[in-house]
Design an enzyme around this catalytic site. Structure first.
Site, PDB file in Angstrom:
ATOM      1  N   TYR A 144       1.002  -1.342  -0.160  1.00  0.00           N
ATOM      2  CA  TYR A 144      -0.054   0.240  -0.006  1.00  0.00           C
ATOM      3  C   TYR A 144       0.920   1.249  -0.017  1.00  0.00           C
ATOM      4  O   TYR A 144       1.817   1.280   0.844  1.00  0.00           O
ATOM      5  CB  TYR A 144      -0.984   0.048   1.192  1.00  0.00           C
ATOM      6  CG  TYR A 144      -2.007   1.334   1.469  1.00  0.00           C
ATOM      7  CD1 TYR A 144      -2.760   1.440   0.499  1.00  0.00           C
ATOM      8  CD2 TYR A 144      -1.412   2.054   2.499  1.00  0.00           C
ATOM      9  CE1 TYR A 144      -3.443   2.408   0.742  1.00  0.00           C
ATOM     10  CE2 TYR A 144      -2.296   3.228   2.528  1.00  0.00           C
ATOM     11  CZ  TYR A 144      -3.486   3.515   1.684  1.00  0.00           C
ATOM     12  OH  TYR A 144      -4.201   4.701   1.874  1.00  0.00           O
ATOM     13  N   ASP A 239       9.309   3.093  -0.432  1.00  0.00           N
ATOM     14  CA  ASP A 239       8.233   3.937   0.629  1.00  0.00           C
ATOM     15  C   ASP A 239       8.369   3.170   1.867  1.00  0.00           C
ATOM     16  O   ASP A 239       8.135   2.013   2.198  1.00  0.00           O
ATOM     17  CB  ASP A 239       6.931   3.294  -0.087  1.00  0.00           C
ATOM     18  CG  ASP A 239       5.843   3.992   1.072  1.00  0.00           C
ATOM     19  OD1 ASP A 239       6.060   4.316   1.837  1.00  0.00           O
ATOM     20  OD2 ASP A 239       4.425   3.763   0.602  1.00  0.00           O
ATOM     21  N   LYS A 267       4.039   9.136   9.027  1.00  0.00           N
ATOM     22  CA  LYS A 267       3.885   8.468  10.090  1.00  0.00           C
ATOM     23  C   LYS A 267       4.986   9.096  11.252  1.00  0.00           C
ATOM     24  O   LYS A 267       4.783  10.059  11.815  1.00  0.00           O
ATOM     25  CB  LYS A 267       3.992   6.967  10.164  1.00  0.00           C
ATOM     26  CG  LYS A 267       2.764   6.633   8.988  1.00  0.00           C
ATOM     27  CD  LYS A 267       2.370   5.019   9.142  1.00  0.00           C
ATOM     28  CE  LYS A 267       1.012   5.057   8.155  1.00  0.00           C
ATOM     29  NZ  LYS A 267       0.932   4.126   7.047  1.00  0.00           N
TER      30      LYS A 267
HETATM   31  C1  LIG Z   1       0.234   4.609   5.833  1.00  0.00           C
HETATM   32  C2  LIG Z   1       1.001   4.646   4.538  1.00  0.00           C
HETATM   33  C3  LIG Z   1       1.000   5.481   3.399  1.00  0.00           C
HETATM   34  C4  LIG Z   1       0.076   6.597   3.413  1.00  0.00           C
HETATM   35  O1  LIG Z   1       0.238   7.522   4.401  1.00  0.00           O
HETATM   36  P1  LIG Z   1      -0.808   8.402   4.940  1.00  0.00           P
HETATM   37  O2  LIG Z   1      -0.314   9.408   5.804  1.00  0.00           O
HETATM   38  O3  LIG Z   1      -2.104   7.473   5.594  1.00  0.00           O
HETATM   39  O4  LIG Z   1      -1.631   9.106   3.681  1.00  0.00           O
HETATM   40  C5  LIG Z   1       1.772   5.262   2.412  1.00  0.00           C
HETATM   41  N1  LIG Z   1       2.714   4.107   2.304  1.00  0.00           N
HETATM   42  C6  LIG Z   1       2.723   3.302   3.349  1.00  0.00           C
HETATM   43  C7  LIG Z   1       3.683   2.254   3.117  1.00  0.00           C
HETATM   44  C8  LIG Z   1       2.208   3.447   4.401  1.00  0.00           C
HETATM   45  O5  LIG Z   1       2.117   2.394   5.618  1.00  0.00           O
END
Ligand SMILES: *Cc1c(COP(=O)(O)O)cnc(C)c1O
Length: 427
Positions: A144, A239, A267
């Protein structure tokens, strides 16, 4: 547990907010019970609006690595707020956080702040496309990367190479530019790269996957991606929105000693406030406006409150022996839970990295989305409900990571293990 007020709030929320929630997984849809409304949190604990107490393993989905309402973060916010909360002009705090990030992630030579992980990934993909002049991207099934149009895609079946959108409202013409491969499947990556020569702008990957539950990169997988990218002029985009400052201070790229061309963070770097960041090699990031022709902007980007919380968090993570501590906690938990499930003869597969783990209700091993999907989600739902009743708040989905924080005590862990033992005995 009595959840009268939670349930009443949920009914009211349903009348005002789609599904009663502002992010889908909060709805407990996979579990089939109403969500719990939270009133406050401190350290490793949450309290709901009915006064029930929970040991928390969601940690706001990762950011709360120091625990909730940490005095250092609160103090930074208290110092910052009276000076004004947004100016739409540069501030010293942005420079400080960018500097901290670059020290931890040397591959991020230039860093741009945004307001969420989604925004970071969307922007980084645009930069990758702008820099390479190519349209396609390659992602992995089960990873994701936020809800950007190009990223809400997985393969329909093993043989599908063209992306099919996972969401209504994503034009097929756009989704078609997203190729997907199974996680840990280098051979498939090589096949796709050969199939679309000089068309792929970037390969985007969670270097440790957290969004199909925790799935680790097998030996040689990330190295192989790096090699393919170098050979074919493709950018490697890590990511690290979850893994950054969690699995190590410098994220998975420090752990595996691999340099990404572009990296996305979120995060933890906001210390619980809305934040994201993307960055990479100077020559790539120089494409971003106002230096270059890739447009990306944000009214609240680099917001002082978010920067202050982020700086307080990173400074704490840097000075304490935090990763050893997190590693020890995670290892202890895994060892004990394995003993319990073995004794109870429950087929379970546990994947973990420092500060994060998933207990899959399947024999395993879980190495990609297909094997993750073999989990018995009904069993997970029963387990989740039993745990909640015993005051343990887990992520309400089989395909999520449990997050450990520095605030979890030995007593928390032992209480949780006891609850696990009881819950597993009942399901
Ligand atoms: C949570 C997450 C996102 C998205 O971040 P948001 O602040 O929720 O938009 C993107 N990539 C990864 C791997 C994530 O866990």
């Amino acid at each position: 547990m009595n959840r009268k007020r939670s349930n009443a709030l949920y009914r009211r929320a349903l009348e005002l907010i789609p599904g009663g929630v502002n992010s889908p997984v909060r709805a407990f849809k996979a579990i089939g019970t109403p969500p719990v409304f939270i009133e406050r949190a401190k350290g490793s604990k949450l309290w709901d609006v009915d006064g029930n107490e929970y040991i928390d393993y969601v940690g706001s989905w990762g950011p709360m690595i120091m625990g909730h309402a940490h005095p250092r973060v609160l103090s930074a916010l208290r110092k910052t707020a009276p000076k004004g909360t947004s100016f739409g002009a540069p501030t010293p705090l942005e420079v400080e956080l960018a500097n901290e990030i670059r020290k931890a992630f040397p591959s991020m030579e230039l860093v741009r702040m945004v307001s969420s992980g989604t925004e970071a990934v969307m922007s980084a993909i645009r930069v990758a496309r702008g820099y390479t002049g190519r349209n396609k991207i390659l992602k992995f099934e089960g990873c994701y990367h936020g809800h950007g149009d190009s990223l809400l895609v997985k393969a329909g079946s093993g043989a599908t190479t063209f992306g099919i959108p996972d969401s209504l409202g994503v034009p097929e013409e756009l989704a078609r530019h997203t190729l997907t491969a199974p996680y840990n499947d280098l051979e498939r990556v090589r096949f796709l790269v050969d199939q679309y020569p000089e068309q792929i702008a970037c390969i985007i990957v969670e270097p440790i996957a957290g969004n199909m539950g925790v799935v680790l990169p097998e030996k040689g997988f990330l190295e192989g991606l790096r090699k393919v990218c170098d050979e074919k002029g493709i950018l490697l985009l890590f990511d690290e929105v979850i893994t950054g400052f969690r699995v190590a201070y410098g994220g998975a790229q420090e752990l595996y000693a691999i340099k990404a061309d572009l990296t996305c963070l979120g995060k933890i770097i906001g210390g619980g406030l809305p934040v994201g960041a993307y960055g990479g090699r100077e020559e790539i990031m120089e494409k971003v406006a106002p230096l270059g022709g890739v447009y990306q902007a944000g009214t609240l980007s680099g917001n002082p409150m978010a920067m202050a919380a982020g700086i307080a968090t990173l400074q704490y993570l840097k000075t304490q022996k935090v990763y050893k501590d997190l590693e020890k906690k995670t290892a202890y938990f895994v060892e004990k839970i394995e003993e319990i499930t073995e004794e109870r003869r429950i087929p379970i597969s546990i994947n973990f990295a420092t500060g994060m783990l998933t207990l899959f209700f399947t024999e395993g091993p879980v190495r990609d989305y297909t094997t993750a999907k073999m989990s018995n989600t009904k069993r997970f739902a029963q387990f989740f409900i039993e745990m909640l009743e015993q005051g343990v708040y887990l992520p309400p989905s089989q395909y999520e990571a449990w997050f450990f924080s520095l605030a979890h005590t030995q007593k928390d862990l032992d209480q949780t293990l006891e609850a696990c033992d009881k819950a597993l005995g009942k399901i």
